[in-house]
Motif scaffolding. Sequence first.
Motif, PDB file in Angstrom:
ATOM      1  N   PHE A   1     -23.579  37.980  21.495  1.00 52.86           N
ATOM      2  CA  PHE A   1     -22.449  38.253  22.382  1.00 52.86           C
ATOM      3  C   PHE A   1     -21.627  37.000  22.679  1.00 52.86           C
ATOM      4  O   PHE A   1     -20.687  37.049  23.470  1.00 52.86           O
ATOM      5  CB  PHE A   1     -22.945  38.863  23.696  1.00 52.86           C
ATOM      6  CG  PHE A   1     -23.147  40.355  23.640  1.00 52.86           C
ATOM      7  CD1 PHE A   1     -22.180  41.223  24.136  1.00 52.86           C
ATOM      8  CD2 PHE A   1     -24.294  40.890  23.084  1.00 52.86           C
ATOM      9  CE1 PHE A   1     -22.354  42.591  24.083  1.00 52.86           C
ATOM     10  CE2 PHE A   1     -24.491  42.266  23.026  1.00 52.86           C
ATOM     11  CZ  PHE A   1     -23.523  43.122  23.532  1.00 52.86           C
ATOM     12  N   ASP A   2     -21.961  35.883  22.060  1.00 48.77           N
ATOM     13  CA  ASP A   2     -21.269  34.623  22.366  1.00 48.77           C
ATOM     14  C   ASP A   2     -20.006  34.486  21.514  1.00 48.77           C
ATOM     15  O   ASP A   2     -19.925  33.648  20.609  1.00 48.77           O
ATOM     16  CB  ASP A   2     -22.207  33.444  22.140  1.00 48.77           C
ATOM     17  CG  ASP A   2     -21.768  32.207  22.908  1.00 48.77           C
ATOM     18  OD1 ASP A   2     -20.694  32.256  23.541  1.00 48.77           O
ATOM     19  OD2 ASP A   2     -22.489  31.194  22.867  1.00 48.77           O
ATOM     20  N   VAL A   3     -19.021  35.308  21.814  1.00 49.81           N
ATOM     21  CA  VAL A   3     -17.773  35.333  21.055  1.00 49.81           C
ATOM     22  C   VAL A   3     -17.057  33.987  21.184  1.00 49.81           C
ATOM     23  O   VAL A   3     -16.892  33.458  22.282  1.00 49.81           O
ATOM     24  CB  VAL A   3     -16.862  36.475  21.547  1.00 49.81           C
ATOM     25  CG1 VAL A   3     -15.516  36.442  20.833  1.00 49.81           C
ATOM     26  CG2 VAL A   3     -17.542  37.819  21.338  1.00 49.81           C
ATOM     27  N   GLY A   4     -16.656  33.440  20.043  1.00 48.94           N
ATOM     28  CA  GLY A   4     -15.963  32.165  20.025  1.00 48.94           C
ATOM     29  C   GLY A   4     -16.843  31.003  19.605  1.00 48.94           C
ATOM     30  O   GLY A   4     -16.349  29.976  19.139  1.00 48.94           O
ATOM     31  N   LEU A   5     -18.161  31.155  19.753  1.00 52.03           N
ATOM     32  CA  LEU A   5     -19.075  30.084  19.361  1.00 52.03           C
ATOM     33  C   LEU A   5     -19.978  30.531  18.206  1.00 52.03           C
ATOM     34  O   LEU A   5     -19.973  29.961  17.135  1.00 52.03           O
ATOM     35  CB  LEU A   5     -19.906  29.622  20.572  1.00 52.03           C
ATOM     36  CG  LEU A   5     -19.093  28.895  21.644  1.00 52.03           C
ATOM     37  CD1 LEU A   5     -19.985  28.519  22.822  1.00 52.03           C
ATOM     38  CD2 LEU A   5     -18.438  27.640  21.072  1.00 52.03           C
ATOM     39  N   ARG A   6     -20.812  31.554  18.432  1.00 47.92           N
ATOM     40  CA  ARG A   6     -21.636  32.145  17.373  1.00 47.92           C
ATOM     41  C   ARG A   6     -22.693  31.187  16.845  1.00 47.92           C
ATOM     42  O   ARG A   6     -22.420  30.329  16.009  1.00 47.92           O
ATOM     43  CB  ARG A   6     -20.756  32.623  16.217  1.00 47.92           C
ATOM     44  CG  ARG A   6     -21.479  33.624  15.317  1.00 47.92           C
ATOM     45  CD  ARG A   6     -20.567  34.159  14.256  1.00 47.92           C
ATOM     46  NE  ARG A   6     -20.582  33.378  13.034  1.00 47.92           N
ATOM     47  CZ  ARG A   6     -19.799  33.581  12.003  1.00 47.92           C
ATOM     48  NH1 ARG A   6     -18.884  34.536  12.059  1.00 47.92           N
ATOM     49  NH2 ARG A   6     -19.889  32.841  10.931  1.00 47.92           N
TER      50      ARG A   6
ATOM     51  N   ALA B   1     -23.465  39.597  14.038  1.00 44.77           N
ATOM     52  CA  ALA B   1     -22.956  38.287  14.462  1.00 44.77           C
ATOM     53  C   ALA B   1     -21.776  38.429  15.417  1.00 44.77           C
ATOM     54  O   ALA B   1     -21.101  39.465  15.469  1.00 44.77           O
ATOM     55  CB  ALA B   1     -22.533  37.488  13.231  1.00 44.77           C
ATOM     56  N   ALA B   2     -21.520  37.360  16.160  1.00 46.49           N
ATOM     57  CA  ALA B   2     -20.326  37.270  17.001  1.00 46.49           C
ATOM     58  C   ALA B   2     -19.174  36.712  16.164  1.00 46.49           C
ATOM     59  O   ALA B   2     -19.381  36.184  15.077  1.00 46.49           O
ATOM     60  CB  ALA B   2     -20.583  36.373  18.202  1.00 46.49           C
ATOM     61  N   SER B   3     -17.975  36.845  16.696  1.00 40.99           N
ATOM     62  CA  SER B   3     -16.798  36.290  16.036  1.00 40.99           C
ATOM     63  C   SER B   3     -16.581  34.849  16.483  1.00 40.99           C
ATOM     64  O   SER B   3     -16.750  34.515  17.656  1.00 40.99           O
ATOM     65  CB  SER B   3     -15.562  37.118  16.380  1.00 40.99           C
ATOM     66  OG  SER B   3     -14.395  36.488  15.908  1.00 40.99           O
ATOM     67  N   GLN B   4     -16.189  33.992  15.545  1.00 41.28           N
ATOM     68  CA  GLN B   4     -15.845  32.616  15.881  1.00 41.28           C
ATOM     69  C   GLN B   4     -14.354  32.433  16.144  1.00 41.28           C
ATOM     70  O   GLN B   4     -13.928  31.407  16.673  1.00 41.28           O
ATOM     71  CB  GLN B   4     -16.261  31.681  14.738  1.00 41.28           C
ATOM     72  CG  GLN B   4     -17.741  31.367  14.698  1.00 41.28           C
ATOM     73  CD  GLN B   4     -18.060  30.366  13.606  1.00 41.28           C
ATOM     74  OE1 GLN B   4     -17.662  30.535  12.461  1.00 41.28           O
ATOM     75  NE2 GLN B   4     -18.776  29.313  13.951  1.00 41.28           N
TER      76      GLN B   4
ATOM     77  N   ASP C   1     -11.131  35.765  20.951  1.00 39.09           N
ATOM     78  CA  ASP C   1     -11.346  35.416  22.347  1.00 39.09           C
ATOM     79  C   ASP C   1     -12.365  36.379  22.959  1.00 39.09           C
ATOM     80  O   ASP C   1     -12.514  37.511  22.503  1.00 39.09           O
ATOM     81  CB  ASP C   1     -10.010  35.516  23.101  1.00 39.09           C
ATOM     82  CG  ASP C   1     -10.112  34.968  24.505  1.00 39.09           C
ATOM     83  OD1 ASP C   1     -10.408  35.765  25.419  1.00 39.09           O
ATOM     84  OD2 ASP C   1      -9.911  33.760  24.691  1.00 39.09           O
ATOM     85  N   LYS C   2     -13.044  35.928  24.003  1.00 40.20           N
ATOM     86  CA  LYS C   2     -14.036  36.774  24.674  1.00 40.20           C
ATOM     87  C   LYS C   2     -13.419  38.065  25.202  1.00 40.20           C
ATOM     88  O   LYS C   2     -14.107  39.070  25.370  1.00 40.20           O
ATOM     89  CB  LYS C   2     -14.705  36.007  25.817  1.00 40.20           C
ATOM     90  CG  LYS C   2     -15.699  34.959  25.348  1.00 40.20           C
ATOM     91  CD  LYS C   2     -16.339  34.248  26.534  1.00 40.20           C
ATOM     92  CE  LYS C   2     -17.489  33.340  26.092  1.00 40.20           C
ATOM     93  NZ  LYS C   2     -17.066  32.285  25.183  1.00 40.20           N
ATOM     94  N   ASP C   3     -12.104  38.042  25.488  1.00 36.11           N
ATOM     95  CA  ASP C   3     -11.446  39.240  26.006  1.00 36.11           C
ATOM     96  C   ASP C   3     -11.385  40.352  24.971  1.00 36.11           C
ATOM     97  O   ASP C   3     -11.058  41.500  25.310  1.00 36.11           O
ATOM     98  CB  ASP C   3     -10.031  38.896  26.481  1.00 36.11           C
ATOM     99  CG  ASP C   3     -10.038  38.011  27.718  1.00 36.11           C
ATOM    100  OD1 ASP C   3     -11.055  38.024  28.440  1.00 36.11           O
ATOM    101  OD2 ASP C   3      -9.037  37.304  27.960  1.00 36.11           O
ATOM    102  N   ALA C   4     -11.696  40.042  23.719  1.00 37.27           N
ATOM    103  CA  ALA C   4     -11.718  41.072  22.680  1.00 37.27           C
ATOM    104  C   ALA C   4     -12.898  42.023  22.869  1.00 37.27           C
ATOM    105  O   ALA C   4     -12.899  43.127  22.324  1.00 37.27           O
ATOM    106  CB  ALA C   4     -11.775  40.427  21.297  1.00 37.27           C
TER     107      ALA C   4
ATOM    108  N   GLU D   1     -19.296  35.256  32.661  1.00 37.44           N
ATOM    109  CA  GLU D   1     -17.997  35.810  32.287  1.00 37.44           C
ATOM    110  C   GLU D   1     -18.184  37.081  31.453  1.00 37.44           C
ATOM    111  O   GLU D   1     -19.287  37.613  31.358  1.00 37.44           O
ATOM    112  CB  GLU D   1     -17.193  34.750  31.545  1.00 37.44           C
ATOM    113  CG  GLU D   1     -16.871  33.544  32.429  1.00 37.44           C
ATOM    114  CD  GLU D   1     -16.056  32.485  31.703  1.00 37.44           C
ATOM    115  OE1 GLU D   1     -15.770  32.660  30.510  1.00 37.44           O
ATOM    116  OE2 GLU D   1     -15.709  31.475  32.344  1.00 37.44           O
ATOM    117  N   THR D   2     -17.118  37.536  30.798  1.00 40.07           N
ATOM    118  CA  THR D   2     -17.096  38.831  30.129  1.00 40.07           C
ATOM    119  C   THR D   2     -18.271  39.052  29.185  1.00 40.07           C
ATOM    120  O   THR D   2     -18.960  40.077  29.255  1.00 40.07           O
ATOM    121  CB  THR D   2     -15.781  39.001  29.348  1.00 40.07           C
ATOM    122  OG1 THR D   2     -14.679  38.850  30.244  1.00 40.07           O
ATOM    123  CG2 THR D   2     -15.717  40.376  28.704  1.00 40.07           C
ATOM    124  N   GLY D   3     -18.518  38.101  28.283  1.00 38.92           N
ATOM    125  CA  GLY D   3     -19.577  38.286  27.296  1.00 38.92           C
ATOM    126  C   GLY D   3     -20.930  38.469  27.933  1.00 38.92           C
ATOM    127  O   GLY D   3     -21.712  39.348  27.540  1.00 38.92           O
TER     128      GLY D   3
END
Length: 271
Positions: free
Chosen positions: A39-44, A87-90, A93-96, A126-128
């Motif tokens: 769930f760590d969107v943006g880092l992964r 996987a999460a997205s790199q 944004d977390k708002d996705a 936060e959101t994630g």
Amino acid sequence: MAKIVVVTSGKGGVGKTTTSAAFASGLGLKGHKTAVIDFDVGLRNLDLVMGCERRVVYDLINVIQGEANLTQALIKDKQCENVSILAASQTRDKDALTQDGVKKVLNDLADMGFEYIVCDSPAGIETGALLAMRYADEALVVTNPEVSSVRDSDRILGMLSSKSQRAMDGGERVKEHLVITRYNPNRVADGHMLSLDDIQDILRIKLLGVIPESEAVLQASNQGLPAIYLKGTDVAGAYEDVVDRFLGEERPMRYVEAEKKGFFKRIFGSK
């Protein structure tokens, strides 16, 4: 029906992803069909720890936004056929992440026959992190034996009791388990770390396992191998115990006794 388990803590760097990978792998090795979601969107980082970073084509956000289906996005683990990784997205944004999108992914995974869905939560609230815990049935709260980590874990327990779907529905609460990582009994004995009793007095949730401080964790991450596969190490044994206890088996709490100093160490100290 699939059981949803969130691995959370609030504080970064405590070993959530290491624990998520080892825990999901342990469930798979026990014969349970298990999905683990980053769930760590943006880092992964989960794909790195699981050794599948080069096989990521589609991710959680692609599935939520209808750009791919779960069959396309799920990656079969090389070590255990019962385990799949989402996987999460790199690049997003977390708002996705959306509440409805996450709920649909979890429901679809359950329809695909997964017995356990492990949600690897990002740090913070936060959101994630909130969406990772929202639909949880059970939670592994990961903490280090230090004041700031325990304080943040206490905050997360408050979130679980108020922000999860179970809490909002007014029904049965999320079942909480405590996993203490990077535990060094010698440093506890010297007063440099909180003791197990100190931590449990603050958090007051059932202790599921204690993961010793060890270079084996870094070794496993560098190899893209969940720590539970480092056979013969204290870390692997500790994670095996965590999985067994989670599944209802009785296991003694190992790796928590301080090393007794020998004659020369008592006189000259230890380096």
